[in-house]
Scaffold this active site. Structure first.
Site: not given
Ligand code: GLN
Length: 545
Positions: A507, A509, A381
């Site tokens: 994600h 994970e 992310c």
């Molecule tokens: N801040 C980034 C976004 O909003 C990444 C978000 C995250 O890592 N969950 O796209």
């Protein structure tokens, strides 16, 4: 008829109620029962999505896009119970629903009160996961008996057995039995007092699970049983486990917990199947390799901020028979001290998700270090977004390239706001959330790991790879290895010329289980292992130099 188990906690918080509830769920599943897990949280936020990881640790995302408490991560790692928005309720959510009903006139003429309106709403929530084919719902009540905030939840679980029938409900209370060094003995008084609080509000626990650092003697258990009004066999010891959380279910079995629950609820359960779990513990206890993986985060000082990432690394380690020594490295420390000092000895570098500008440059430095040194790199992310910015700056020569999250007027906005986000102003529950399908590029590293091209992964973000730059990235050697099925949103980036460099917008994970590690985590750890084939003995090898 679905049976209900309510798990409450007493004496202190952080007793491991989530892990204990998950362990109970796992044991009942391994006895052939169909289980659903649920958590009620006493805080007033509608969900933890708006809370800082420093306040509440990781926000755990479900397939349906619910942003939930991290205990739901334990539930998904220990059980196969399908979770959805009915699996996590907060006080805020309950009140919001009641207040909305009041505004719509659904209580017209009535004074709306905690009892019965709030408690009715809670009881409806408790009943949600029950139904055809579900044998048991396990509901964990957040907070500690005696907290002002937990009162309506405790009142509701008390009332619930009046409606559902006492024989269909089981109350389990998790408590602390501290060891007092000065007296050289275990103290049962806090447990007595905590159970006293429950009994005052009409809940007589059926089973007490006692967290303790020393084993309870027969006399300790008899004393607790007498003062707390339970049979002595219902006083179950849960001794601290230093080695692994995955030991908890086995130790509860040793004290007969699964059998006790099955008997008390009159469940038709099969014999307990623990082979897979025992094999997992055997592998955890007998690693053949030792690997050092750096997780360069911006909330690294908080134990639970990257909970699922740490767990997923361990799962991948089990698959490779490697013990993973996780180095929790703060990205601001990388900014101050430089990556060489902090990252020189590691076998792999993972940069996880996050929000806001603080610590971003340290993450970018860590990516550069991994890319230039050929160290296996996994960006998740925000970690993927930092990898994109780093590549743009240092390979494509786009000076100061960045995400518009951190620099609105950047000349090279390689990461920008998702189109669908442009008109959104509310913060709660408004990101791109939950399971989304993606299509991988054939022969990419990701496709090899997954062994398939069509995947579904959970998301939680507002920003995305800026497609204007896509051809330029490809030209310089960073490939798009996965997109949304329409080809528009970039989901995976890779550098094929690097030993293992993968960034994902989602994600992974959240979908790793100890006995079923996530393919990308397994691929990443496998690459880290390849980098250090000399390390065959735990504690041996080259000492991480
Ligand atoms: N801040 C980034 C976004 O909003 C990444 C978000 C995250 O890592 N969950 O796209």
């Amino acid at each position: 008829m679905t049976k209900h188990i309510f798990v409450t906690g007493g004496v202190v918080s952080s007793l491991g109620k989530g892990l204990t509830s998950a362990s109970i769920g796992m044991l009942l599943e391994q006895r052939g029962l169909s289980v659903r897990m649920q958590k009620l949280d006493p805080y007033i936020n509608v969900d933890p999505g708006t809370m800082s990881p420093y306040q509440h640790g990781e926000v755990y995302v479900l397939d349906d896009g619910s942003e939930t408490d991290l205990d739901l991560g334990h539930y998904e790692r220990f059980t196969n119970s399908p979770l959805n928005r009915h699996s996590n309720y907060t006080t805020g959510q309950i009140y919001l629903s009641v207040i909305n009903k009041e505004r719509r006139g659904e209580f017209l003429g009535q004074t709306v009160q905690v009892i019965p309106h709030i408690t009715n709403e809670i009881k409806a929530a408790l009943a949600m996961p029950a139904g055809e084919g579900v044998d048991v719902v396990i509901t964990e009540i957040g907070g500690t008996a005696g907290d002002i905030e937990s009162q309506p939840f405790l009142e509701a679980i008390r009332q619930f057995s009046l409606d559902a029938g006492k024989e269909n409900c089981l109350y389990i209370h998790l408590t602390l039995v501290p060891y007092l060094k000065a007296a050289a003995e275990l103290k049962t008084k806090p447990t007595q007092q905590s159970v006293g609080i429950l009994r005052q509000i009409g809940i007589q626990p059926d089973i007490l699970i006692c967290r303790t650092e020393r084993s309870l003697s027969r006399d300790d258990r008899a004393k607790i049983a007498l003062f707390c009004n339970v049979p002595v066999e219902a006083v179950i010891e849960e001794k601290d486990k230093d080695f692994s959380v995955y030991e908890v279910p086995l130790s509860l079995v040793e004290h007969g917990l699964d059998e006790l629950i099955v008997r008390k609820l009159g469940l038709k359960a099969g014999p307990l199947k623990l082979e897979q779990w025992r094999d997992l513990l055997h592998r955890l206890r007998n690693p053949e390799h030792e690997l050092s993986i750096a997780v360069v985060g911006k909330y690294s000082e908080h134990r639970d901020a990257y909970k699922s990432i740490y767990e997923a690394l361990d799962h991948a380690g089990v698959a490779h028979r490697a013990q993973i020594l996780i180095q929790r490295i703060h990205s601001e420390a990388v900014e101050r001290e430089g990556p060489e000092r902090l990252l020189a000895g590691v076998d792999g570098i993972l940069v996880p998700g996050g929000f806001g500008e603080r610590g971003i440059e340290g993450k970018v430095d860590a990516v550069r270090f991994a890319r230039q040194r050929g160290i296996p790199f996994f960006g998740i992310c925000l970690g993927m977004q930092c990898a994109v910015a780093e590549f743009a700056r240092n390979v494509m020569g786009l000076e100061r390239a960045n995400s518009t999250e951190f620099d609105k007027n950047n000349p090279h906005p390689v990461i920008c706001l998702l189109d669908e986000q442009r008109t959104i102003t509310d913060k709660g529950g408004t990101m791109r959330l939950g399971a989304q399908p993606a299509r991988l590029t054939p022969d990419s590293r990701a496709a090899t790991c997954y062994g398939t091209l069509d995947i579904s992964e959970r998301h939680r973000h507002r920003y995305e790879f800026n497609n204007v730059y896509r051809p330029k990235f490809t030209e310089h050697g960073m490939q798009v290895a996965g997109t949304s099925p329409d080809g528009i949103l970039v989901e995976v980036v890779e550098i094929p010329s690097h030993p293992w460099f993968v960034g994902v917008q989602y994600h992974p994970e959240f979908k790793s289980q100890p006995t079923r590690p996530h393919p990308l985590f397994a691929g990443f750890v496998g690459a880290a292992l390849k980098r250090h084939p000399a390390r065959t003995e735990p504690g041996g090898g080259d000492g991480g130099a």
